[in-house]
Design a protein around this motif. Structure first.
Motif, short mmCIF file in Angstrom:
data_model
loop_
_atom_site.label_atom_id
_atom_site.label_comp_id
_atom_site.label_asym_id
_atom_site.label_seq_id
_atom_site.Cartn_x
_atom_site.Cartn_y
_atom_site.Cartn_z
N ASP A 152 -6.53 3.92 7.32
CA ASP A 152 -6.67 5.26 6.85
C ASP A 152 -5.91 5.31 5.47
N THR A 153 -4.56 4.52 5.34
CA THR A 153 -3.97 4.72 4.28
C THR A 153 -4.98 4.05 3.04
N ILE A 154 -5.34 3.04 3.11
CA ILE A 154 -6.16 2.29 2.26
C ILE A 154 -7.43 3.03 1.82
N ILE A 190 0.76 -1.17 0.03
CA ILE A 190 0.06 0.12 0.03
C ILE A 190 0.84 1.26 -0.02
N GLY A 191 2.23 1.06 -0.03
CA GLY A 191 3.12 2.24 -0.36
C GLY A 191 3.78 2.87 1.12
N GLY A 192 3.40 2.01 2.25
CA GLY A 192 3.90 2.40 3.41
C GLY A 192 2.77 3.09 4.33
N VAL A 193 2.97 3.61 5.18
CA VAL A 193 2.19 4.58 6.30
C VAL A 193 2.63 5.66 6.89
N ALA A 243 -14.74 -4.35 7.65
CA ALA A 243 -14.14 -3.31 8.62
C ALA A 243 -13.82 -2.01 8.07
N LEU A 244 -13.74 -1.80 6.78
CA LEU A 244 -13.34 -0.46 6.10
C LEU A 244 -14.68 0.31 5.92
N GLN A 245 -16.00 -0.38 6.20
CA GLN A 245 -17.19 0.45 6.19
C GLN A 245 -17.57 1.09 7.49
N VAL A 299 -9.10 0.46 -2.52
CA VAL A 299 -9.76 -0.93 -2.30
C VAL A 299 -9.83 -1.43 -3.59
N PRO A 300 -10.34 -0.83 -4.86
CA PRO A 300 -10.59 -1.53 -6.06
C PRO A 300 -9.00 -2.28 -6.41
#
Length: 167
Positions: free
Chosen positions: A85-87, A20-23, A127-129, A93-94
């Motif tokens: 938060d990063t996601i 995800i490119g780090g946080v 969980a993301l919702q 998500v897609p």
């Protein structure tokens, strides 16, 4: 009883963070991190840091702060929220859904679970919702939620105070 479980090894965790490119982490206090296979470095309190996979794992595992394991528990929760938060912030998500089968195949030796890939994806989406404001976190913290006790062999341990923890 725990019906479902997932255990992710260090390497798989690092790869997920890197995917995800780090946080970004706002470091609350100075902490020295020691990423596996790398030189240790200091992160300074009050400063925001962008961490890659190995650095994020080292940050979550660091113990040598004033609060020791209690601080570590708070950092682990901070990392979990930073991943979420990063996601969401980067609308990943897609992309992650598309990559999920190949990522799972690559990382499957580092993941032990009784969930299917479809179940993990469904739980992740659920969980993301959950709105961030509805997520409650807590840690056991001294001095009122534990007492220092001595074992018969002389070892000192922290004993939980259940009534204070329940509050």
């Amino acid at each position: 009883p725990v019906q479902y479980y997932a255990v992710i090894d260090f390497y798989a965790f690092e790869r997920i963070v890197d995917e995800i490119g780090g946080v970004d982490i706002l470091v609350p206090e100075d902490v020295k991190i020691s990423p596996l296979g790398r030189t240790s470095k200091w992160l300074y309190g009050g400063k925001s840091e962008h961490l890659d996979g190995p650095e994020t794992l080292a940050y979550a595992r660091a113990r040598k702060t004033e609060g020791g394991d209690f601080d570590r528990a708070a950092r682990q929760q901070q990392v979990a929220m930073a991943l979420r938060d990063t996601i969401l912030d980067l609308d990943m998500v897609p992309t992650l859904l598309t990559r999920a089968p190949s990522m799972y195949q690559e990382l499957s030796t580092g993941i032990r679970t009784n969930l299917t890939l479809d179940q993990m994806i469904s739980l992740g989406m659920l969980a993301l919702q959950v709105p961030k404001k509805d997520i409650q976190r807590g840690t056991i913290a001294p001095p009122d939620q534990v007492t220092l006790e001595s074992l018969p062999d002389g070892a000192q341990v922290l004993k939980p105070v259940p009534d204070r923890i329940r509050e």
